[in-house]
Design an enzyme around this catalytic site. Structure first.
Site, PDB file in Angstrom:
ATOM      1  CB  SER A  10      14.669 -15.870  -4.150  1.00 14.49           C
ATOM      2  OG  SER A  10      13.889 -16.156  -3.011  1.00 14.49           O
ATOM      3  CG  ASP A  66      16.056  -9.804   1.262  1.00  9.99           C
ATOM      4  OD1 ASP A  66      14.963 -10.157   1.738  1.00  9.99           O
ATOM      5  OD2 ASP A  66      16.676 -10.467   0.398  1.00  9.99           O
ATOM      6  CG  HIS A 117      13.243 -11.429  -1.216  1.00 14.61           C
ATOM      7  ND1 HIS A 117      14.514 -11.944  -1.056  1.00 14.61           N
ATOM      8  CD2 HIS A 117      12.560 -12.325  -1.989  1.00 14.61           C
ATOM      9  CE1 HIS A 117      14.603 -13.106  -1.691  1.00 14.61           C
ATOM     10  NE2 HIS A 117      13.440 -13.358  -2.263  1.00 14.61           N
TER      11      HIS A 117
END
Length: 337
Positions: free
Chosen positions: A125, A268, A301
């Site tokens: 991330s 995601d 995610h």
């Protein structure tokens, strides 16, 4: 052991000069005795990557993909993340900073530690986006770059979600809790919620409901996370830009000398897999040592923190091969200095 370093009179992107306090931890082999692995944490993470309270024990640890018996593992806390517990170290002027600023701080810290080469950098991330920024600043610093579930730019979609987060953080009566609850809806996926909670009619008082689950995650983050930290990290997500404002991301990425290993997540909904695949295709036309791997998961995610077996399968060929090389080259005196 948590260690601290101060970057004196750092000038951020808005021209403000201030002292920056940064904490870090080193795991495994002593600096200078083994290849170095840099691990960048995500938005709500910290440098406690392994051990009793380690948040990445499935990847970093003895017998795991990144084994502290074979590597020196360096984890830096992003400035202002509050891990030291010292309120004076928070960055309340958060909108003056960009992720490029944080990359400059990390690079200076690495230089202060007399590190000249990093075997691998890995981060998920925002931690992976920070790796991209560092690699553009220092193209030859990192041999293997592993940006996971991230991108080298902040898309309009990311900026939109972060705008809503910022509104919550600045206007809610329970800002950290409410922002976290909202964030969990785009950190996961609709399919993930169905897998976890069952069909619409499948609810009972003794099991989790989506409402209770969101409340739980909001409360847990509120217990350990500072509001100033959340505001900073959310803002930094909107400033991801390896082109430094000119929009030519591929040219910036092509200058990176690292072997680049992009790891995306097929479900995601924050950093979209289509964007990662486009980067891979376009960058492959300019640079040979680019690879892409895709985590297959319903969990969105957050799959990079959930699908540990898949992630390990992508990492092991690099880290295990290097381990064998190290054992055959035991007489190399210094790896980093």
């Amino acid at each position: 052991m948590l260690q601290e370093i101060t970057i004196s009179e750092f000038e951020n992107s808005k021209g403000t000069v201030q002292n920056i306090h940064l904490s870090y931890q080193i795991f495994g082999r002593e600096l200078g005795t083994a290849p170095i692995v840099l691990v960048n944490h995500s938005l709500s993470g910290n440098s406690e990557i392994t051990g009793k309270n380690g948040w990445w024990n499935e990847i970093v640890g003895e017998g795991k993909s990144i084994d502290p018996r074979d590597y020196t593992i360096l984890a830096l806390d992003m400035p202002g993340n509050g891990f030291t517990g010292k309120s004076a170290h928070l960055l309340h002027n958060y909108k003056e900073f960009t992720l490029r600023d944080i990359a400059k701080i990390f690079v200076e810290t690495i230089e202060r530690l007399e590190i000249t080469e990093i075997f691998a950098g890995i981060g998920g991330s925002i931690g992976g986006a920070l790796l991209w920024e560092m690699a553009v600043l220092k193209p030859s610093l990192i041999r293997h770059l592993f940006p996971i579930a991230t991108d080298y730019k902040a898309t309009h979609w990311v900026k939109a979600l972060c705008k809503v987060q910022d509104q919550i953080l600045n206007n809610s009566a329970e800002p950290v809790k409410d922002a976290r609850m909202h964030a969990m809806t785009f950190y996961r996926s609709p399919q993930s919620f169905t897998a976890k909670f069952g069909g619409f009619h499948e609810q009972n008082e003794g099991s989790w409901t989506i409402e209770r689950w969101l409340e739980y995650h909001g409360n847990k983050l509120e217990e350990r996370f500072q509001l100033a930290t959340y505001k900073l990290m959310n803002h930094l997500l909107t400033t991801i830009d390896i082109s430094n404002g000119n929009g030519d991301y591929i040219s910036a990425a092509a200058k990176v000398e690292s072997d680049i290993h992009i790891i995306t997540v097929n479900s995601d909904r924050f950093f979209l897999p289509d964007d990662n695949w486009e980067t891979f295709v376009d960058l492959s036309l300019r640079k040979k040592n680019v690879h892409i791997y895709e985590i297959k998961s319903v969990h969105g995610h957050d799959a990079f923190l959930i699908e540990n077996a898949q992630l390990a399968g992508f990492l092991n060929p690099i880290f295990q091969t290097n381990k064998t090389t190290n054992e055959n080259n035991k007489h190399r005196a210094l790896w980093s200095r």
